[in-house]
Design an enzyme around this catalytic site. Structure first.
Site, PDB file in Angstrom:
ATOM      1  CB  CYS A 171      -0.734  -0.050   1.341  1.00 58.27           C
ATOM      2  SG  CYS A 171      -2.285  -1.360   1.029  1.00 58.27           S
TER       3      CYS A 171
HETATM    4  N1  LIG Z   1      -2.773  -5.835   1.530  1.00 51.84           N
HETATM    5  C1  LIG Z   1      -3.422  -4.921   2.263  1.00 51.84           C
HETATM    6  O1  LIG Z   1      -3.063  -4.630   3.373  1.00 51.84           O
HETATM    7  C2  LIG Z   1      -4.116  -3.851   1.609  1.00 51.84           C
HETATM    8  C3  LIG Z   1      -5.096  -3.112   2.209  1.00 51.84           C
HETATM    9  C4  LIG Z   1      -5.959  -2.268   1.505  1.00 51.84           C
HETATM   10  C5  LIG Z   1      -6.082  -2.541   0.122  1.00 51.84           C
HETATM   11  N2  LIG Z   1      -5.411  -3.362  -0.437  1.00 51.84           N
HETATM   12  C6  LIG Z   1      -5.306  -3.479  -1.847  1.00 51.84           C
HETATM   13  O2  LIG Z   1      -6.254  -4.678  -2.270  1.00 51.84           O
HETATM   14  C7  LIG Z   1      -5.845  -5.198  -3.333  1.00 51.84           C
HETATM   15  C8  LIG Z   1      -5.478  -6.599  -3.102  1.00 51.84           C
HETATM   16  O3  LIG Z   1      -4.106  -6.849  -2.184  1.00 51.84           O
HETATM   17  P1  LIG Z   1      -3.775  -7.990  -1.565  1.00 51.84           P
HETATM   18  O4  LIG Z   1      -2.978  -7.314  -0.584  1.00 51.84           O
HETATM   19  O5  LIG Z   1      -4.785  -8.731  -0.998  1.00 51.84           O
HETATM   20  O6  LIG Z   1      -3.283  -8.754  -2.548  1.00 51.84           O
HETATM   21  P2  LIG Z   1      -2.768 -10.441  -2.450  1.00 51.84           P
HETATM   22  O7  LIG Z   1      -1.656 -10.537  -3.484  1.00 51.84           O
HETATM   23  O8  LIG Z   1      -2.333 -10.734  -1.106  1.00 51.84           O
HETATM   24  O9  LIG Z   1      -3.978 -11.100  -3.060  1.00 51.84           O
HETATM   25  C9  LIG Z   1      -4.429 -10.965  -4.199  1.00 51.84           C
HETATM   26  C10 LIG Z   1      -4.808 -12.266  -4.839  1.00 51.84           C
HETATM   27  O10 LIG Z   1      -5.376 -12.279  -6.172  1.00 51.84           O
HETATM   28  C11 LIG Z   1      -5.005 -13.399  -6.744  1.00 51.84           C
HETATM   29  N3  LIG Z   1      -5.434 -13.113  -8.284  1.00 51.84           N
HETATM   30  C12 LIG Z   1      -4.489 -12.418  -9.197  1.00 51.84           C
HETATM   31  N4  LIG Z   1      -5.178 -12.428 -10.484  1.00 51.84           N
HETATM   32  C13 LIG Z   1      -6.129 -12.841 -10.165  1.00 51.84           C
HETATM   33  C14 LIG Z   1      -7.423 -13.196 -11.193  1.00 51.84           C
HETATM   34  N5  LIG Z   1      -7.344 -12.576 -12.738  1.00 51.84           N
HETATM   35  N6  LIG Z   1      -8.428 -13.798 -10.874  1.00 51.84           N
HETATM   36  C15 LIG Z   1      -8.501 -14.395  -9.504  1.00 51.84           C
HETATM   37  N7  LIG Z   1      -7.443 -13.993  -8.653  1.00 51.84           N
HETATM   38  C16 LIG Z   1      -6.424 -13.400  -9.055  1.00 51.84           C
HETATM   39  C17 LIG Z   1      -3.741 -13.642  -6.585  1.00 51.84           C
HETATM   40  O11 LIG Z   1      -3.346 -14.972  -7.003  1.00 51.84           O
HETATM   41  C18 LIG Z   1      -3.786 -13.325  -5.170  1.00 51.84           C
HETATM   42  O12 LIG Z   1      -4.147 -14.764  -4.397  1.00 51.84           O
HETATM   43  C19 LIG Z   1      -4.832  -4.488  -3.985  1.00 51.84           C
HETATM   44  O13 LIG Z   1      -5.101  -3.391  -5.077  1.00 51.84           O
HETATM   45  C20 LIG Z   1      -4.056  -3.678  -2.975  1.00 51.84           C
HETATM   46  O14 LIG Z   1      -3.625  -2.398  -2.941  1.00 51.84           O
HETATM   47  C21 LIG Z   1      -4.430  -4.290   0.158  1.00 51.84           C
END
Ligand SMILES: NC(=O)c1ccc[n+]([C@@H]2O[C@H](COP(=O)([O-])OP(=O)(O)OC[C@H]3O[C@@H](n4cnc5c(N)ncnc54)[C@H](O)[C@@H]3O)[C@@H](O)[C@H]2O)c1
Length: 452
Positions: free
Chosen positions: A289
């Site tokens: 983030c």
């Molecule tokens: N991690 C955090 O603390 C946090 C907090 C707020 C917002 N976000 C936002 O949320 C979003 C996700 O972040 P995250 O940390 O959960 O990421 P992550 O990498 O932990 O999880 C994302 C998942 O999506 C899957 N994926 C990728 N392409 C895909 C597809 N085409 N179809 C289905 N699954 C697919 C990946 O395999 C992975 O398991 C990002 O935009 C991030 O900026 C993250």
């Protein structure tokens, strides 16, 4: 009432009744740090839930009731996995049976091996996930984007892909909104449901429906006037942190020259009961983030012919911190050690305390820079058994009880995990560079300990 209005009202009533009697089927696309907790919250609220992820290892792990995220226990995953109302899939076919489809896929920056180069959003994963679900989108569905992105993403990037292969009209046949995720991994101060949820729909009906649905999961849901407001609000929250961390990091560097203790200064300033919020210096910023989202904003400003000079400068300062640390480490070692290869031990390689997440962790830059400068580097992290650097080098975590501190010229505390026994480190290490000031916070003060 026009026939369109009647249709919208009917679809709205149908969805509302499915929300009220919990017969709605919720699909979560992307089962990572954001998506997996949402699966659990939706299941807890009583919905039928389908989780989708392209990673077969994750899907198999969830089916077996095993968690891969430090904040979620195996017991929590097993409880959902063994309930018939929850299913996990690699393919997206089941999206067609979902009433609500929530997108939680990564929105990273385009990869660059140079930590100090200028970086751009990588929208390819979000675009491909949306293209994947567009085949299955049908009348009466609601699509919610939770992935962080720049203002206009939902309207200008997501919507055209969703409608490309269908004759559906948004706000009439189906509904689309942006609702940023604001989870704070590694912290149990705020339960997910207690973090207010922002919702900005493409039309009023979209906002209304998504608000009604989230009210069954979150304690407080706040409507905003458009997806763009919700998208920008999320970027503002994280840019606020980035800029303030950049400010204290710059001050930490100045304070070294001035011979003033930055940590004491911050605590002193924090005694003011209003108008000040404390941020701490450190080895830079990491995670998915803080180092990433503000650059979506900066990039968006440039696309529109404008600039975000504060964000750009703060980002530069933060990304320069590993280089500053190396200079400081060289000074510390020049002062204390004799010739030969210097050995350093890094404590903690994750981007923040008490998470197993190494994404964008400054420890990786630090280790690579130290190695290329001729240091021999080992690490210990209670949450990360092995790491692979950008250059392909694989390192395995030392075992805490077997560490022979006498063989290290310097121990560098990079991440302040709460479970580490810092007293042992302080008693046995020859010299310590504590980039988080954790030792002093634990009441450990000694002449062989240096801080930022
Ligand atoms: N991690 C955090 O603390 C946090 C907090 C707020 C917002 N976000 C936002 O949320 C979003 C996700 O972040 P995250 O940390 O959960 O990421 P992550 O990498 O932990 O999880 C994302 C998942 O999506 C899957 N994926 C990728 N392409 C895909 C597809 N085409 N179809 C289905 N699954 C697919 C990946 O395999 C992975 O398991 C990002 O935009 C991030 O900026 C993250």
């Amino acid at each position: 009432m026009t026939s369109e209005n009647v249709q919208v009202a009917r679809l709205g009533q149908l969805l509302e009744s499915k929300i009220n009697n919990r017969t709605a089927h919720v699909g979560i696309v992307g089962l990572g740090y954001v998506g997996l907790p949402l699966v659990i919250s939706n299941w807890t609220a009583g919905y039928q839930v389908s989780g989708f992820d392209i990673d077969p290892i994750k899907v198999e792990s969830l089916k077996r009731g095993k968690s891969y995220i430090s904040d979620i226990t195996n017991t929590q995953v097993a409880a959902v996995a063994h309930d018939r109302s929850v299913s996990f899939h690699c393919g997206l076919e089941h999206v067609s049976t979902c009433d609500f489809v929530i997108i939680c896929v990564p929105t990273p920056l385009k990869h660059s091996t140079d930590p100090e180069s200028s970086l751009e959003p990588d929208m390819s994963i979000l675009r491909s996930a949306i293209a994947g679900i567009s085949t299955y989108i049908r009348r009466g569905q609601v699509v919610i984007i939770e992935s962080t992105s720049y203002p206009g993403t939902t309207r200008r990037e997501v919507l055209p892909i969703l409608t490309e292969n269908s004759n559906l009209n948004v706000g009439i046949d189906f509904f689309v909104a942006f609702s940023p995720e604001r989870i704070n991994p590694g912290s149990d101060s705020y339960e997910l449901k207690s973090i207010p949820k922002l919702v900005g729909g493409i039309t009023n009906e979209c906002t209304q429906l998504v608000t009604g649905y989230y009210r069954t999961i979150f304690d407080q849901v706040i409507k905003v006037s458009s997806p763009e407001v919700a998208e920008l609000a999320k970027l503002v929250e994280n840019s606020y942190r980035l800029v303030n961390i950049g400010f204290v990091n710059e001050l930490a560097i100045l304070c070294e020259d001035w011979g003033i203790d930055i940590w004491e200064v911050i605590e002193a300033a924090d005694s003011k009961p209003f108008g000040f919020q404390k941020f701490y210096p450190g080895p830079g910023v990491g995670g998915h983030c803080i180092p990433v989202d503000p650059l979506y904003l900066s990039w968006f400003a440039k696309e529109t012919g404008l600039t975000t000079s504060l964000i750009d400068r703060a980002s530069e300062i933060n990304r320069g911190m590993p280089s500053y640390l190396i200079r400081k480490i060289n000074k510390l070692l020049d002062a204390s050690a004799t010739g030969g290869t210097k050995r350093v031990l890094i404590i903690g390689v994750t981007y923040k305390a008490d998470v197993a997440d190494c994404r964008e962790s400054t420890a990786f830059h630090l280790i690579e820079k130290l190695s290329t400068s001729g240091f021999q580097v080992d690490y210990f992290d209670p949450l990360v058994t092995e790491i692979i650097l950008d250059n392909g080098t694989r390192l395995v975590s030392e075992k805490f009880e077997l560490i022979d501190y006498r063989t290290y010229d310097l121990v560098i505390i990079h991440t302040d995990h709460s479970s580490i026994n810092y007293l042992t480190i302080s008693e046995r290490a020859n010299a310590i560079f504590d980039t988080r000031n954790i030792l002093r916070r634990r009441g450990i003060v000694a002449s062989h300990i240096s801080t930022l």
